[in-house]
Design a protein around this motif. Structure first.
Motif, PDB file in Angstrom:
ATOM      1  N   ALA A 151      -7.516  -3.457   7.242  1.00  0.00           N
ATOM      2  CA  ALA A 151      -6.729  -2.436   7.949  1.00  0.00           C
ATOM      3  C   ALA A 151      -5.359  -2.251   7.303  1.00  0.00           C
ATOM      4  CB  ALA A 151      -6.562  -2.848   9.404  1.00  0.00           C
ATOM      5  N   LEU A 152      -4.890  -1.030   7.328  1.00  0.00           N
ATOM      6  CA  LEU A 152      -3.574  -0.741   6.766  1.00  0.00           C
ATOM      7  C   LEU A 152      -2.480  -1.147   7.752  1.00  0.00           C
ATOM      8  CD1 LEU A 152      -4.135   2.827   5.243  1.00  0.00           C
ATOM      9  CD2 LEU A 152      -4.231   0.612   4.087  1.00  0.00           C
ATOM     10  N   GLY A 153      -1.340  -1.558   7.192  1.00  0.00           N
ATOM     11  CA  GLY A 153      -0.196  -1.874   8.029  1.00  0.00           C
ATOM     12  C   GLY A 153       0.530  -0.607   8.447  1.00  0.00           C
ATOM     13  N   VAL A 187       0.867  -1.175   0.000  1.00  0.00           N
ATOM     14  CA  VAL A 187       0.000   0.000   0.000  1.00  0.00           C
ATOM     15  C   VAL A 187       0.907   1.229   0.000  1.00  0.00           C
ATOM     16  CG1 VAL A 187      -1.696   1.322   1.330  1.00  0.00           C
ATOM     17  CG2 VAL A 187      -1.856  -1.175   1.245  1.00  0.00           C
ATOM     18  N   ILE A 188       0.679   2.107  -0.953  1.00  0.00           N
ATOM     19  CA  ILE A 188       1.603   3.244  -1.123  1.00  0.00           C
ATOM     20  C   ILE A 188       0.830   4.548  -1.267  1.00  0.00           C
ATOM     21  CG2 ILE A 188       3.387   4.235  -2.637  1.00  0.00           C
ATOM     22  CD1 ILE A 188       3.794   1.205  -3.610  1.00  0.00           C
ATOM     23  N   GLY A 189       1.313   5.572  -0.618  1.00  0.00           N
ATOM     24  CA  GLY A 189       0.800   6.938  -0.812  1.00  0.00           C
ATOM     25  C   GLY A 189       1.982   7.871  -1.028  1.00  0.00           C
ATOM     26  N   LEU A 190       1.841   8.828  -1.928  1.00  0.00           N
ATOM     27  CA  LEU A 190       2.969   9.714  -2.240  1.00  0.00           C
ATOM     28  C   LEU A 190       2.713  11.139  -1.759  1.00  0.00           C
ATOM     29  CD1 LEU A 190       3.724   8.622  -5.942  1.00  0.00           C
ATOM     30  CD2 LEU A 190       4.721   7.718  -3.827  1.00  0.00           C
ATOM     31  N   GLU A 191       3.804  11.802  -1.405  1.00  0.00           N
ATOM     32  CA  GLU A 191       3.763  13.229  -1.087  1.00  0.00           C
ATOM     33  C   GLU A 191       4.765  13.903  -2.020  1.00  0.00           C
ATOM     34  OE1 GLU A 191       3.082  13.630   3.573  1.00  0.00           O
ATOM     35  OE2 GLU A 191       4.513  12.056   3.079  1.00  0.00           O
ATOM     36  N   ASN A 216       5.286   6.882   1.002  1.00  0.00           N
ATOM     37  CA  ASN A 216       4.860   6.179   2.219  1.00  0.00           C
ATOM     38  C   ASN A 216       4.450   4.784   1.809  1.00  0.00           C
ATOM     39  OD1 ASN A 216       4.475   8.555   4.345  1.00  0.00           O
ATOM     40  ND2 ASN A 216       3.828   9.248   2.328  1.00  0.00           N
ATOM     41  N   VAL A 217       4.981   3.791   2.514  1.00  0.00           N
ATOM     42  CA  VAL A 217       4.685   2.418   2.084  1.00  0.00           C
ATOM     43  C   VAL A 217       4.470   1.497   3.280  1.00  0.00           C
ATOM     44  CG1 VAL A 217       7.158   2.051   1.730  1.00  0.00           C
ATOM     45  CG2 VAL A 217       5.561   0.443   0.730  1.00  0.00           C
ATOM     46  N   SER A 218       3.482   0.635   3.136  1.00  0.00           N
ATOM     47  CA  SER A 218       3.232  -0.409   4.128  1.00  0.00           C
ATOM     48  C   SER A 218       2.808  -1.659   3.373  1.00  0.00           C
ATOM     49  CB  SER A 218       2.121   0.029   5.095  1.00  0.00           C
ATOM     50  OG  SER A 218       0.909   0.194   4.395  1.00  0.00           O
ATOM     51  N   VAL A 219       2.744  -2.769   4.083  1.00  0.00           N
ATOM     52  CA  VAL A 219       2.201  -3.992   3.474  1.00  0.00           C
ATOM     53  C   VAL A 219       1.152  -4.559   4.426  1.00  0.00           C
ATOM     54  CG1 VAL A 219       4.337  -4.530   2.224  1.00  0.00           C
ATOM     55  CG2 VAL A 219       3.956  -5.520   4.493  1.00  0.00           C
ATOM     56  N   ILE A 226       1.509  17.966  -3.063  1.00  0.00           N
ATOM     57  CA  ILE A 226       0.390  17.130  -3.499  1.00  0.00           C
ATOM     58  C   ILE A 226       0.447  15.847  -2.676  1.00  0.00           C
ATOM     59  CG2 ILE A 226      -0.607  15.863  -5.448  1.00  0.00           C
ATOM     60  CD1 ILE A 226       1.028  17.919  -7.235  1.00  0.00           C
ATOM     61  N   VAL A 227      -0.620  15.514  -1.983  1.00  0.00           N
ATOM     62  CA  VAL A 227      -0.654  14.310  -1.157  1.00  0.00           C
ATOM     63  C   VAL A 227      -1.695  13.352  -1.723  1.00  0.00           C
ATOM     64  CG1 VAL A 227      -1.017  13.388   1.169  1.00  0.00           C
ATOM     65  CG2 VAL A 227      -0.085  15.698   0.869  1.00  0.00           C
ATOM     66  N   THR A 228      -1.282  12.109  -1.963  1.00  0.00           N
ATOM     67  CA  THR A 228      -2.258  11.132  -2.476  1.00  0.00           C
ATOM     68  C   THR A 228      -2.833  10.298  -1.340  1.00  0.00           C
ATOM     69  OG1 THR A 228      -0.933   9.110  -2.781  1.00  0.00           O
ATOM     70  CG2 THR A 228      -0.724  10.839  -4.473  1.00  0.00           C
ATOM     71  N   GLU A 229      -3.968   9.707  -1.585  1.00  0.00           N
ATOM     72  CA  GLU A 229      -4.521   8.688  -0.699  1.00  0.00           C
ATOM     73  C   GLU A 229      -3.638   7.441  -0.813  1.00  0.00           C
ATOM     74  OE1 GLU A 229      -7.667   8.713   1.228  1.00  0.00           O
ATOM     75  OE2 GLU A 229      -6.970  10.778   1.072  1.00  0.00           O
ATOM     76  N   PRO A 230      -3.697   6.542   0.178  1.00  0.00           N
ATOM     77  CA  PRO A 230      -2.898   5.303   0.074  1.00  0.00           C
ATOM     78  C   PRO A 230      -3.538   4.331  -0.916  1.00  0.00           C
ATOM     79  CG  PRO A 230      -4.112   5.336   2.144  1.00  0.00           C
ATOM     80  CD  PRO A 230      -4.408   6.644   1.464  1.00  0.00           C
ATOM     81  N   ASP A 231      -3.620   4.728  -2.179  1.00  0.00           N
ATOM     82  CA  ASP A 231      -4.363   3.977  -3.193  1.00  0.00           C
ATOM     83  C   ASP A 231      -3.476   3.205  -4.162  1.00  0.00           C
ATOM     84  OD1 ASP A 231      -6.758   4.845  -2.182  1.00  0.00           O
ATOM     85  OD2 ASP A 231      -7.056   6.447  -3.649  1.00  0.00           O
TER      86      ASP A 231
HETATM   87  P1  ADP Z   1       1.287  11.266   8.592  1.00  0.00           P
HETATM   88  O1  ADP Z   1       0.365  11.491   9.725  1.00  0.00           O
HETATM   89  O2  ADP Z   1       2.415  10.359   8.898  1.00  0.00           O
HETATM   90  O3  ADP Z   1       1.680  12.533   7.898  1.00  0.00           O
HETATM   91  P2  ADP Z   1      -0.816  10.913   6.695  1.00  0.00           P
HETATM   92  O4  ADP Z   1      -2.032  10.156   7.087  1.00  0.00           O
HETATM   93  O5  ADP Z   1      -0.885  12.375   6.668  1.00  0.00           O
HETATM   94  O6  ADP Z   1       0.405  10.408   7.557  1.00  0.00           O
HETATM   95  O7  ADP Z   1      -0.408  10.394   5.255  1.00  0.00           O
HETATM   96  C1  ADP Z   1       0.749  10.805   4.627  1.00  0.00           C
HETATM   97  C2  ADP Z   1       0.912   9.969   3.366  1.00  0.00           C
HETATM   98  O8  ADP Z   1       1.058   8.607   3.714  1.00  0.00           O
HETATM   99  C3  ADP Z   1      -0.274  10.013   2.417  1.00  0.00           C
HETATM  100  O9  ADP Z   1       0.209   9.999   1.089  1.00  0.00           O
HETATM  101  C4  ADP Z   1      -1.024   8.744   2.724  1.00  0.00           C
HETATM  102  O10 ADP Z   1      -1.730   8.273   1.604  1.00  0.00           O
HETATM  103  C5  ADP Z   1       0.090   7.798   3.074  1.00  0.00           C
HETATM  104  N1  ADP Z   1      -0.297   6.752   4.033  1.00  0.00           N
HETATM  105  C6  ADP Z   1      -0.981   6.897   5.187  1.00  0.00           C
HETATM  106  N2  ADP Z   1      -1.084   5.724   5.816  1.00  0.00           N
HETATM  107  C7  ADP Z   1      -0.449   4.795   5.059  1.00  0.00           C
HETATM  108  C8  ADP Z   1      -0.204   3.398   5.188  1.00  0.00           C
HETATM  109  N3  ADP Z   1      -0.598   2.703   6.241  1.00  0.00           N
HETATM  110  N4  ADP Z   1       0.500   2.795   4.201  1.00  0.00           N
HETATM  111  C9  ADP Z   1       0.942   3.486   3.144  1.00  0.00           C
HETATM  112  N5  ADP Z   1       0.742   4.789   2.976  1.00  0.00           N
HETATM  113  C10 ADP Z   1       0.053   5.453   3.918  1.00  0.00           C
END
Ligand code: ADP
Ligand code: ZN
Ligand code: MG
Length: 478
Positions: free
Chosen positions: A207-209, A7-11, A197-200, A154-159
């Motif tokens: 639930a997200l890791g 699962v990845i989200g970018l900033e 941002n990356v988790s598995v 630009i912040v993406t959802e963890p999509d």
């Molecule tokens: P933080 O509180 O650490 O700043 P945010 O919720 O604001 O975290 O999210 C920051 C970035 O991390 C966003 O791009 C989001 O999509 C991504 N993100 C949030 N949680 C996870 C997760 N469990 N795994 C991967 N990416 C995530």
């Protein structure tokens, strides 16, 4: 064994292409001597007051609209407090609770829809210089030219679900920002930066890791490699009975691995609060409307128009909409009379090759679209052969002359005349008795050799179709 899903989200931080900084009139030009583009505001002198650059807001809105976001009519600047030598005020002016724009979406090649959480405005910090001075072992120098340069984050959802998708998304985002004139796309100079941002999680989990944030990803390749490495690291950790800790990691390109930089416990508490020196940013619906109206046609829209209006294959349309300059060059070539598919072939073929060789791009083309259309017309009319056209193209690039001039001056006009070609054929047959005998003995492959001989004797100018016909006729006659 449990299967894990990444699962990845970018900033992403993108420098806005304004002439002056976000809160003062200093120049944003890259490469000026250190600390020459500075003033009391961007140096954070006490009492100096920021004034918002309207152009930065417009560019931010442009980007946000292209990402399908809702523009918030009121947004608020906030102070993000932390200490670092490159941050002279001791805080960065950013946006926190109410960003410029929210809730966008971008489609990627794999078909996924990637949510855009927010787009907000902020200022860049200065740059610490740790190398290149005689006393670099004892001192750090700071260049404040970059301090106060306008950025959007630009912040993406963890999509995102794979390293390849993340790289594809980032590449697409870069192309769009450059296309819009919002950002110059230069990752080496740091005008476009990406943190991942990356988790598995187990493939069937909701639930997200726990995530790690990876910094220092200044190319698409590094982004992909760092994510691949990090995904594997986390999966191995979990399979070995361990757990992922929330932390910030750095990509070490030389070692090809991510290394821990700081853990959550060491994370900053930024003590955000509203910036008292700046009023809320107001972007009315009317302003959004006029910014939207002034925007160039977006790459995706243009790509679809190229297939629908010009009948181009998907592949061609995608290639020709990689940059606005390429798309415009193509359309001008067609407007100058070239058939769309011929124009596309030439641009993706010879023109692209010439650009590669000279290290230029279509913003500074080696020949004009009108000249290219002129060359294509000569081929279509049968004045020159396709092979000669390639030589003519080379000469056009080298000399800046038109195709007509070169063809006339060098006598390259295609030989179509039947009696002229027939006499060339007769001469070649007479001079190649052995090959002729082989052909007549059943070796069809010899035919190609004889065609080559005729073309050679014609200096490449004979109409190849006619040569084939006449040669066949002469050989089969007796
Ligand atoms: P933080 O509180 O650490 O700043 P945010 O919720 O604001 O975290 O999210 C920051 C970035 O991390 C966003 O791009 C989001 O999509 C991504 N993100 C949030 N949680 C996870 C997760 N469990 N795994 C991967 N990416 C995530
Ligand atoms: Zn300044
Ligand atoms: Mg956050």
């Amino acid at each position: 064994m449990i299967t894990y899903e990444p699962v990845i989200g970018l900033e992403i931080h993108a420098q806005l292409q304004t002439v002056s900084k976000i809160f003062c009139g200093c120049s944003t030009a890259f490469g000026a001597p250190p600390n020459t583009n500075v003033c009391p505001v961007c140096l954070g002198f006490p009492g100096a007051l920021p004034v918002l650059n309207r152009m930065a807001v417009d560019l931010g809105v442009r980007a946000a609209l292209a990402l399908g976001c809702r523009i918030n009519e009121h947004s608020i600047f906030a102070r993000k407090n932390y200490f670092y030598p490159d941050l002279p005020k001791g805080y960065q002016i950013s946006q926190y609770e109410r960003p410029l724009a929210s809730e966008g979406v971008v489609e990627i090649d794999s078909g996924g829809r990637i949510g855009i959480t927010r787009v907000h405005l902020e200022e860049d910090a200065g740059k610490s210089l740790h190398e290149g001075f005689a006393d670099s072992d004892r001192k750090t120098y700071v260049d404040y030219n970059r301090s106060g340069t306008p950025l959007i984050e630009i912040v993406t959802e963890p999509d995102l679900r794979s390293a390849a998708d993340a790289a594809d998304f980032f590449a697409r985002l870069r192309a769009t920002l450059v296309w819009l004139g919002v950002n110059d796309g230069n990752m080496e100079e740091g005008s476009l930066r990406c943190d991942a941002n990356v988790s598995v999680r187990p493939a069937d989990a909701e639930a997200l890791g726990t995530k790690a944030e990876v910094k220092n990803l200044n190319s698409f390749r590094f982004l992909q490699k760092a994510l691949e490495y990090e995904i594997d690291r986390q999966i191995e950790l979990l399979r070995g009975g361990g757990r992922v800790v929330q932390e910030t990691r750095l990509w070490d390109a030389a070692a090809g691995e991510t290394v821990s930089m700081r853990s959550k416990e060491e994370a900053h508490d930024y003590r955000y609060f509203p910036e008292p020196d700046l009023p809320p940013v107001v972007v009315s619906e009317a302003q959004v409307g006029s910014i939207r109206a002034a925007m160039p046609e977006l790459p995706e829209v243009r790509r679809r128009r190229f297939t629908a209006a010009f009948g181009l294959p998907e592949y061609d349309a995608a290639q020709l909409t990689q940059s606005r300059a390429a798309a415009e060059f193509f359309e001008r070539t067609v407007a100058a009379g070239a058939p769309p598919k011929s124009a596309s072939n030439w641009i993706m073929g010879e023109v692209a090759r010439a650009l590669n060789e000279s290290g230029r791009d279509l913003a500074d083309p080696p020949l004009s679209p009108e000249r290219l259309a002129g060359l294509i017309a000569l081929v279509d009319r049968g004045t020159i052969s396709g092979a000669i056209a390639k030589d003519v193209f080379e000469k056009m690039v080298g000399t800046g002359r038109s195709a007509e001039e070169i063809v006339a001056a060098e006598g390259l006009t295609q030989i179509d005349d039947e009696s002229e070609i027939a006499s060339l054929v007769d001469r070649v047959l007479a001079a190649n008795a052995a090959a002729v005998a082989q052909y007549r003995g059943g070796r069809d492959a010899t035919f190609g050799f004889l065609v080559g001989q005729v073309m050679k004797s014609a200096g490449g100018k004979a109409n190849p179709k006619r040569v084939n016909e006449l040669l066949r006729r002469a050989l089969d006659a007796t």
